[in-house]
Write a protein that holds these residues in place. Structure first.
Motif: not given
Length: 534
Positions: A122-141
């Motif tokens: 139940q973190a605030d929205d800013a913390t949730v958004i900061e925990n959206i990974d971008i580079g990780g999924p790109a490398m995995i795919r």
């Protein structure tokens, strides 16, 4: 042109490690290094490996560009993605690597920023958004696409399998393993993106977004589904709602598909009753309550719930809204029960249940909030049906007396209780209640009048078994999950002895039904709210 066969054994000479969950990381990296594998890493992963005394190349040295924007940009670079995506069996790809001084990456180890756990906290929205990974999924795919030459690991649980593979094949991975890991990697990124999309959908203004995705992680491979010829598995979505998916199983056999479904139904129903008001017990069989009650104690509530339909309760699920105690455990132990689910349990209850080694005891640490928003999903051929959880609760202002006689205080309490249980009974649902307990339940019938009659018949059977002079539907309140389209269902309830009725109203024949209630001397209230459950 015929497809080019993929190479089977591919040696691991260079590995890129970038993980959020560092469980087992150092031991795994040390084992790779012992085999002569060059380690490349990012940020906190690199610092953890260097602190353990391992030789590591920072990804910024590979890309020739520093990590920037608090680590948001670090691996999105040809120096990384070229090493992951180059087809080892295509000469032009290998020439491109050489001309740009890019080294191949044979193993990618990435687990993603903890988005699901951050949402669950139940973190605030800013913390949730900061925990959206971008580079990780790109490398995995990228690595998964190129599994002909690259192995990709997305969770620590696969470290030992990789090391076993390297030991068995002189430092190489097999195509079968790389293919399996690639499939798992794509499923992981799909579930991750589904969680992100779901979070945004719940905060958006669109009731029906153009795209919806749903995902989960395997919690248990089940022996079979509803029937032995059906394959089945249980997945967790990451939702923090207390219940069967988040519970701790203290004892008993492995849960079955039907156990999980029925236990969820039982716990969601009992959670309707605030433990601060009174202890409550719900007994479920085949996803329908067959008995529910409040009492002065849990043991009393259980006895009252059991009295509603002791035959159906055999082999059922028992849900409690308060911590499980020894006295209640002694009562439950008298009858074969598949599952007991409760927020907590005391030592006396645990000791009694230990004597029932096959009984599954689940402790959840809390109750689900019956008024909390949520999403329910069901598959149909070629599609998904998605709706909000039925979180609407009956408020005093919802009730409208429509008959000449108003319910008494006792009748009104039983009406509210019966309507709450009807919300959790398969439609068409009819529930008789008296003194805070169900005394007859009719579920899942094609005709509402049949549900009324079946519930009354069950009450008569229970009274006969208990040696009572008459069924407890005499003087009861009755709830219908939807309106009575004709007066026949209501008259069947009156014949069973009900004195008060609660229903949504809204039929074109409401006037006829109200007139029939008045003629029978019934008190009736409309809720203006339906609770179909299919």
């Amino acid at each position: 042109m015929a497809a080019r066969p993929m190479s089977d054994l591919v040696p691991i000479r260079r590995a890129l490690l970038s993980v959020s969950d560092k469980t087992g990381l150092v031991d795994f990296a040390r084992a790779l290094a012992a085999r002569g594998v060059d380690l490349v890493s990012t940020g906190g992963t690199s610092r953890a490996l260097k602190a353990a005394g391992l030789a590591v190349t920072d990804v910024s040295d590979v890309t020739g560009f520093p990590e920037i924007m608090d680590g948001r940009v670090k691996t999105l670079h040809p120096g990384v993605h070229g090493g992951l995506l180059a087809d080892r069996d295509t000469p032009a790809h290998m020439a491109a690597l050489a001309s740009h001084d890019i080294a191949p990456i044979d193993l990618l180890v990435v687990n993603l920023y903890p988005f699901e756990a951050t949402v669950a906290s139940q973190a605030d929205d800013a913390t949730v958004i900061e925990n959206i990974d971008i580079g990780g999924p790109a490398m995995i795919r990228a690595a998964a696409k190129n599994h002909s030459g690259v192995a990709v690991v997305v969770e620590p649980g696969d470290y030992s399998a990789i090391l076993d593979e390297l030991a068995a094949h002189d430092g190489a991975t097999t195509l079968a393993t790389r293919r399996r890991l690639a499939g798992k990697a794509y499923a992981r990124t799909a579930a991750y993106d589904a969680a992100i999309g779901g979070w945004f959908a719940e905060r958006g203004e669109e009731a029906a977004p153009e795209y919806r995705a749903f995902g989960g992680r395997l919690a248990q491979a089940l022996r079979y589904g509803e029937n032995p010829h059906q394959e089945a598995a249980f997945y967790r979505t990451g939702e923090a709602r207390p219940g069967v998916a988040t519970a701790r199983q203290v004892q008993g056999k492995e849960l079955s598909y039907n156990n999980i479904n029925d236990t969820d139904a039982a716990f969601e129903c009992v959670a309707e009753f605030d433990p601060a008001d009174a202890p409550a017990v719900v007994i479920v069989k085949h996803a329908n309550p067959c008995g529910a009650a409040r009492g002065a104690s849990l043991s009393e509530a259980y006895r009252k719930a059991l009295a509603c339909d002791p035959v159906s309760a055999f082999g059922g699920i028992v849900a409690l809204n308060r911590p499980f105690d020894g006295e209640t455990a002694e009562e439950i132990a008298k009858l074969f029960t598949e599952v007991v689910i409760a927020p907590e349990a005391d030592e006396a209850a645990l000791a009694v249940m230990a004597g029932k080694k096959n009984l599954r005891l689940l402790l959840t640490g809390g109750l689900p909030d019956p008024a909390a928003a949520g999403t329910m999903v069901r598959t149909v051929a070629g599609g998904l049906l998605v709706q909000d959880r039925d979180a609407k609760r009956l408020e005093a202002g919802d009730l409208k007396v429509v008959t000449k006689r108003a319910p008494s205080e006792r009748e009104m309490a039983d009406l509210r209780f019966a309507f709450t249980i009807a919300k959790h009974v398969k439609s068409n649902a009819i529930v008789y209640a008296r003194d805070g307990a169900t005394v007859g339940i009719g579920a899942g019938q094609m005709s509402r009048v049949d549900s009324s009659r079946i519930a009354a018949q069950k009450a008569e059977d229970a009274a006969r078994a208990a040696g009572l002079p008459e069924p407890l539907t005499r003087g009861s309140a009755v709830a219908s999950d939807a309106f009575f389209p004709f007066a026949d269902g209501l008259l069947a309830a009156a014949k069973a002895g009900a004195t008060a009725v609660i229903q949504p109203g809204g039929s074109v024949r409401d006037d006829e039904v109200i007139a029939a209630a008045d003629e029978a001397g019934l008190a009736m209230v409309f809720t203006g709210m339906r609770h179909f459950r299919h």
